[in-house]
Design a protein around this motif. Structure first.
Motif, PDB file in Angstrom:
ATOM      1  N   ASN A   1       0.055 -10.040   5.017  1.00  0.00           N
ATOM      2  CA  ASN A   1      -0.973 -10.746   4.253  1.00  0.00           C
ATOM      3  C   ASN A   1      -0.424 -11.249   2.917  1.00  0.00           C
ATOM      4  O   ASN A   1       0.490 -10.641   2.345  1.00  0.00           O
ATOM      5  CB  ASN A   1      -2.158  -9.815   3.968  1.00  0.00           C
ATOM      6  N   PRO A   2      -0.972 -12.360   2.391  1.00  0.00           N
ATOM      7  CA  PRO A   2      -0.538 -12.829   1.072  1.00  0.00           C
ATOM      8  C   PRO A   2      -0.672 -11.731   0.019  1.00  0.00           C
ATOM      9  O   PRO A   2      -1.624 -10.964   0.024  1.00  0.00           O
ATOM     10  CB  PRO A   2      -1.507 -13.982   0.787  1.00  0.00           C
ATOM     11  N   GLY A   3       0.310 -11.674  -0.865  1.00  0.00           N
ATOM     12  CA  GLY A   3       0.294 -10.672  -1.922  1.00  0.00           C
ATOM     13  C   GLY A   3       1.179  -9.482  -1.634  1.00  0.00           C
ATOM     14  O   GLY A   3       1.351  -8.618  -2.491  1.00  0.00           O
ATOM     15  N   LEU A   4       1.768  -9.414  -0.436  1.00  0.00           N
ATOM     16  CA  LEU A   4       2.575  -8.243  -0.098  1.00  0.00           C
ATOM     17  C   LEU A   4       4.000  -8.371  -0.637  1.00  0.00           C
ATOM     18  O   LEU A   4       4.393  -7.652  -1.543  1.00  0.00           O
ATOM     19  CB  LEU A   4       2.562  -8.016   1.426  1.00  0.00           C
ATOM     20  N   ALA A   5       4.777  -9.299  -0.078  1.00  0.00           N
ATOM     21  CA  ALA A   5       6.161  -9.438  -0.541  1.00  0.00           C
ATOM     22  C   ALA A   5       6.200  -9.871  -2.004  1.00  0.00           C
ATOM     23  O   ALA A   5       6.944  -9.322  -2.813  1.00  0.00           O
ATOM     24  CB  ALA A   5       6.919 -10.424   0.344  1.00  0.00           C
ATOM     25  N   GLN A   6       5.387 -10.848  -2.323  1.00  0.00           N
ATOM     26  CA  GLN A   6       5.270 -11.328  -3.698  1.00  0.00           C
ATOM     27  C   GLN A   6       3.777 -11.353  -4.050  1.00  0.00           C
ATOM     28  O   GLN A   6       3.014 -12.068  -3.395  1.00  0.00           O
ATOM     29  CB  GLN A   6       5.870 -12.737  -3.818  1.00  0.00           C
ATOM     30  N   PRO A   7       3.315 -10.547  -5.000  1.00  0.00           N
ATOM     31  CA  PRO A   7       4.142  -9.849  -5.993  1.00  0.00           C
ATOM     32  C   PRO A   7       4.358  -8.355  -5.764  1.00  0.00           C
ATOM     33  O   PRO A   7       5.074  -7.736  -6.527  1.00  0.00           O
ATOM     34  CB  PRO A   7       3.328 -10.047  -7.267  1.00  0.00           C
ATOM     35  N   LYS A   8       3.771  -7.724  -4.738  1.00  0.00           N
ATOM     36  CA  LYS A   8       3.787  -6.256  -4.691  1.00  0.00           C
ATOM     37  C   LYS A   8       5.192  -5.693  -4.465  1.00  0.00           C
ATOM     38  O   LYS A   8       5.687  -4.886  -5.259  1.00  0.00           O
ATOM     39  CB  LYS A   8       2.816  -5.745  -3.632  1.00  0.00           C
ATOM     40  N   ALA A   9       5.827  -6.073  -3.353  1.00  0.00           N
ATOM     41  CA  ALA A   9       7.163  -5.534  -3.102  1.00  0.00           C
ATOM     42  C   ALA A   9       8.124  -5.963  -4.208  1.00  0.00           C
ATOM     43  O   ALA A   9       8.972  -5.176  -4.656  1.00  0.00           O
ATOM     44  CB  ALA A   9       7.668  -5.991  -1.735  1.00  0.00           C
ATOM     45  N   ALA A  10       7.994  -7.211  -4.669  1.00  0.00           N
ATOM     46  CA  ALA A  10       8.861  -7.684  -5.738  1.00  0.00           C
ATOM     47  C   ALA A  10       8.660  -6.888  -7.028  1.00  0.00           C
ATOM     48  O   ALA A  10       9.570  -6.788  -7.849  1.00  0.00           O
ATOM     49  CB  ALA A  10       8.611  -9.170  -5.995  1.00  0.00           C
ATOM     50  N   HIS A  11       7.480  -6.319  -7.204  1.00  0.00           N
ATOM     51  CA  HIS A  11       7.216  -5.492  -8.390  1.00  0.00           C
ATOM     52  C   HIS A  11       7.697  -4.060  -8.202  1.00  0.00           C
ATOM     53  O   HIS A  11       8.343  -3.499  -9.092  1.00  0.00           O
ATOM     54  CB  HIS A  11       5.723  -5.497  -8.707  1.00  0.00           C
ATOM     55  N   TRP A  12       7.377  -3.455  -7.047  1.00  0.00           N
ATOM     56  CA  TRP A  12       7.646  -2.030  -6.904  1.00  0.00           C
ATOM     57  C   TRP A  12       9.060  -1.700  -6.408  1.00  0.00           C
ATOM     58  O   TRP A  12       9.546  -0.601  -6.661  1.00  0.00           O
ATOM     59  CB  TRP A  12       6.587  -1.378  -6.013  1.00  0.00           C
ATOM     60  N   LEU A  13       9.731  -2.634  -5.759  1.00  0.00           N
ATOM     61  CA  LEU A  13      11.107  -2.347  -5.352  1.00  0.00           C
ATOM     62  C   LEU A  13      12.021  -2.098  -6.552  1.00  0.00           C
ATOM     63  O   LEU A  13      12.781  -1.124  -6.546  1.00  0.00           O
ATOM     64  CB  LEU A  13      11.656  -3.479  -4.475  1.00  0.00           C
ATOM     65  N   PRO A  14      11.986  -2.922  -7.593  1.00  0.00           N
ATOM     66  CA  PRO A  14      12.853  -2.627  -8.748  1.00  0.00           C
ATOM     67  C   PRO A  14      12.507  -1.315  -9.447  1.00  0.00           C
ATOM     68  O   PRO A  14      13.342  -0.755 -10.164  1.00  0.00           O
ATOM     69  CB  PRO A  14      12.608  -3.826  -9.688  1.00  0.00           C
ATOM     70  N   ARG A  15      11.290  -0.824  -9.236  1.00  0.00           N
ATOM     71  CA  ARG A  15      10.901   0.464  -9.805  1.00  0.00           C
ATOM     72  C   ARG A  15      11.337   1.627  -8.918  1.00  0.00           C
ATOM     73  O   ARG A  15      11.039   2.779  -9.214  1.00  0.00           O
ATOM     74  CB  ARG A  15       9.389   0.501 -10.010  1.00  0.00           C
ATOM     75  N   GLY A  16      12.031   1.309  -7.827  1.00  0.00           N
ATOM     76  CA  GLY A  16      12.602   2.346  -6.982  1.00  0.00           C
ATOM     77  C   GLY A  16      11.729   2.808  -5.841  1.00  0.00           C
ATOM     78  O   GLY A  16      12.033   3.810  -5.196  1.00  0.00           O
ATOM     79  N   TYR A  17      10.634   2.099  -5.548  1.00  0.00           N
ATOM     80  CA  TYR A  17       9.734   2.489  -4.465  1.00  0.00           C
ATOM     81  C   TYR A  17      10.187   1.896  -3.137  1.00  0.00           C
ATOM     82  O   TYR A  17      10.644   0.753  -3.078  1.00  0.00           O
ATOM     83  CB  TYR A  17       8.311   1.985  -4.725  1.00  0.00           C
ATOM     84  N   VAL A  18      10.016   2.654  -2.078  1.00  0.00           N
ATOM     85  CA  VAL A  18      10.020   2.107  -0.732  1.00  0.00           C
ATOM     86  C   VAL A  18       8.575   1.669  -0.448  1.00  0.00           C
ATOM     87  O   VAL A  18       7.641   2.456  -0.616  1.00  0.00           O
ATOM     88  CB  VAL A  18      10.484   3.146   0.309  1.00  0.00           C
ATOM     89  N   VAL A  19       8.396   0.418  -0.063  1.00  0.00           N
ATOM     90  CA  VAL A  19       7.066  -0.139   0.184  1.00  0.00           C
ATOM     91  C   VAL A  19       6.891  -0.335   1.687  1.00  0.00           C
ATOM     92  O   VAL A  19       7.718  -0.994   2.335  1.00  0.00           O
ATOM     93  CB  VAL A  19       6.868  -1.467  -0.562  1.00  0.00           C
ATOM     94  N   VAL A  20       5.826   0.230   2.231  1.00  0.00           N
ATOM     95  CA  VAL A  20       5.542   0.136   3.665  1.00  0.00           C
ATOM     96  C   VAL A  20       4.219  -0.592   3.850  1.00  0.00           C
ATOM     97  O   VAL A  20       3.229  -0.258   3.202  1.00  0.00           O
ATOM     98  CB  VAL A  20       5.459   1.540   4.305  1.00  0.00           C
ATOM     99  N   SER A  21       4.212  -1.597   4.718  1.00  0.00           N
ATOM    100  CA  SER A  21       2.983  -2.340   5.017  1.00  0.00           C
ATOM    101  C   SER A  21       2.634  -2.126   6.488  1.00  0.00           C
ATOM    102  O   SER A  21       3.470  -2.350   7.374  1.00  0.00           O
ATOM    103  CB  SER A  21       3.176  -3.832   4.729  1.00  0.00           C
ATOM    104  N   VAL A  22       1.391  -1.713   6.738  1.00  0.00           N
ATOM    105  CA  VAL A  22       0.992  -1.187   8.047  1.00  0.00           C
ATOM    106  C   VAL A  22      -0.024  -2.093   8.740  1.00  0.00           C
ATOM    107  O   VAL A  22      -0.995  -2.544   8.124  1.00  0.00           O
ATOM    108  CB  VAL A  22       0.384   0.226   7.876  1.00  0.00           C
ATOM    109  N   ASP A  23       0.201  -2.342  10.026  1.00  0.00           N
ATOM    110  CA  ASP A  23      -0.820  -2.920  10.899  1.00  0.00           C
ATOM    111  C   ASP A  23      -1.530  -1.805  11.652  1.00  0.00           C
ATOM    112  O   ASP A  23      -0.968  -0.709  11.845  1.00  0.00           O
ATOM    113  CB  ASP A  23      -0.195  -3.859  11.926  1.00  0.00           C
ATOM    114  N   TYR A  24      -2.743  -2.082  12.116  1.00  0.00           N
ATOM    115  CA  TYR A  24      -3.520  -1.113  12.885  1.00  0.00           C
ATOM    116  C   TYR A  24      -4.375  -1.882  13.879  1.00  0.00           C
ATOM    117  O   TYR A  24      -4.558  -3.111  13.750  1.00  0.00           O
ATOM    118  CB  TYR A  24      -4.382  -0.247  11.959  1.00  0.00           C
ATOM    119  N   ARG A  25      -4.883  -1.203  14.883  1.00  0.00           N
ATOM    120  CA  ARG A  25      -5.763  -1.857  15.852  1.00  0.00           C
ATOM    121  C   ARG A  25      -7.020  -2.367  15.150  1.00  0.00           C
ATOM    122  O   ARG A  25      -7.489  -1.750  14.198  1.00  0.00           O
ATOM    123  CB  ARG A  25      -6.132  -0.888  16.963  1.00  0.00           C
TER     124      ARG A  25
END
Length: 292
Positions: free
Chosen positions: A83-107
């Motif tokens: 979904n929009p907002g995941l890679a940019q800006p969320k992952a782009a924000h939290w990766l440099p802070r040292g987080y592993v970011v996981v985005s999940v699909d579900y039924r």
């Protein structure tokens, strides 16, 4: 137009039309904005259903990294992990802070209702914890985050941690719920006017409403939460505040963060440089701080 330009345009059009939708989304996606040295493992299967997939964004030189597990919205019926907002800006924000970011699909509806969807997310948490070492992540430092329907699902798991345990997951540190107006499902369903999508998700049985209601599962073992709410919506902040008051009676801390943003902006603006992002960062940092 020169012949070689025409040929390039024709070949590009043919490639786009032939490429599966998922591949074309990846080509158009924002992975290129991720910090240098980071990488993405996409479409990892955590269950048997073809929709039970997740993407893992891994920072450079990850080592005992905390995990931010994100659950998308979409009215329990649509949406996806890209979904929009995941890679940019969320992952782009939290990766440099040292987080592993996981985005999940579900039924999704109509195949699975909110309770089954929450169980999917719980199994995703367990799967990520089992595989955390391969990404340099710490399985004991997981924070759940969700928007809209995803906020309802992570709030339900945070309220009723037995669903996580039943899936084999160990206890996350806390929850960040981004703008859910159904923390108390029975109250919303009995309101004179409510969105049709709630009828589709929760049905007409009051017992089912309670089973899917974060408010009604709160107890002393519930997780701490940050409930971000749009002050532009009628129901979101009152629902968050009622959840917080009830949690306080069990000694569980639920903080409410009203924001003068729309429902979609609550999600898409998170990670951009702002006082809002800084407030969420402070909350998550507090969850990760060593307990004395």
């Amino acid at each position: 137009m020169k012949p070689w330009i025409v040929l390039c345009v024709v070949l590009l059009a043919a490639f786009v039309n032939a490429a599966p939708a998922g591949e074309w989304r990846a080509l158009r996606g924002a992975d290129s904005v991720l910090p240098p040295g980071s990488r993405v493992e996409k479409a990892l299967r955590y269950g048997d259903d073809p929709t039970q997939l997740l993407d893992v964004y891994i920072p450079a030189q990850a080592r005992q990294s905390p995990i931010l597990l994100i659950v998308h919205g979409g009215g329990w019926r649509r949406g996806g992990r890209d979904n929009p907002g995941l890679a940019q800006p969320k992952a782009a924000h939290w990766l440099p802070r040292g987080y592993v970011v996981v985005s999940v699909d579900y039924r999704l509806l109509p195949e699975a209702g909110p309770l089954q969807q929450a169980d999917d997310v719980a199994h995703a948490v367990a799967w990520v914890q089992r595989h955390a070492e391969r990404w340099g992540a710490d399985p004991g430092r997981v924070v759940l985050m969700g928007h809209s329907a995803g906020a309802h699902l992570v709030a339900l798991l945070g309220s009723d941690v037995s669903r996580l345990a039943a899936a084999g997951a160990t206890r996350p540190l806390g929850v960040v719920a981004l703008d859910s107006a159904v923390m108390d499902v029975p109250q919303m369903m009995q309101a004179p006017r409510h969105l049709r999508l709630y009828d589709d998700a929760f049905g007409t049985n009051p017992d089912d409403w309670r089973r899917a209601s974060p408010y009604h599962h709160l107890g002393r073992d519930s997780l701490p939460m940050l409930a971000v709410c749009s002050s532009r919506r009628v129901d979101s902040c009152p629902q968050a505040q009622a959840l917080s008051r009830r949690a306080a009676g069990f000694g569980v801390a639920i903080e409410v963060l009203p924001e003068d943003l729309s429902h979609m902006q609550i999600n898409r603006a998170l990670g951009e440089a702002s006082a809002y992002t800084a407030a969420v960062d402070r909350y998550i940092d507090g969850l990760l701080a060593p307990r004395r």
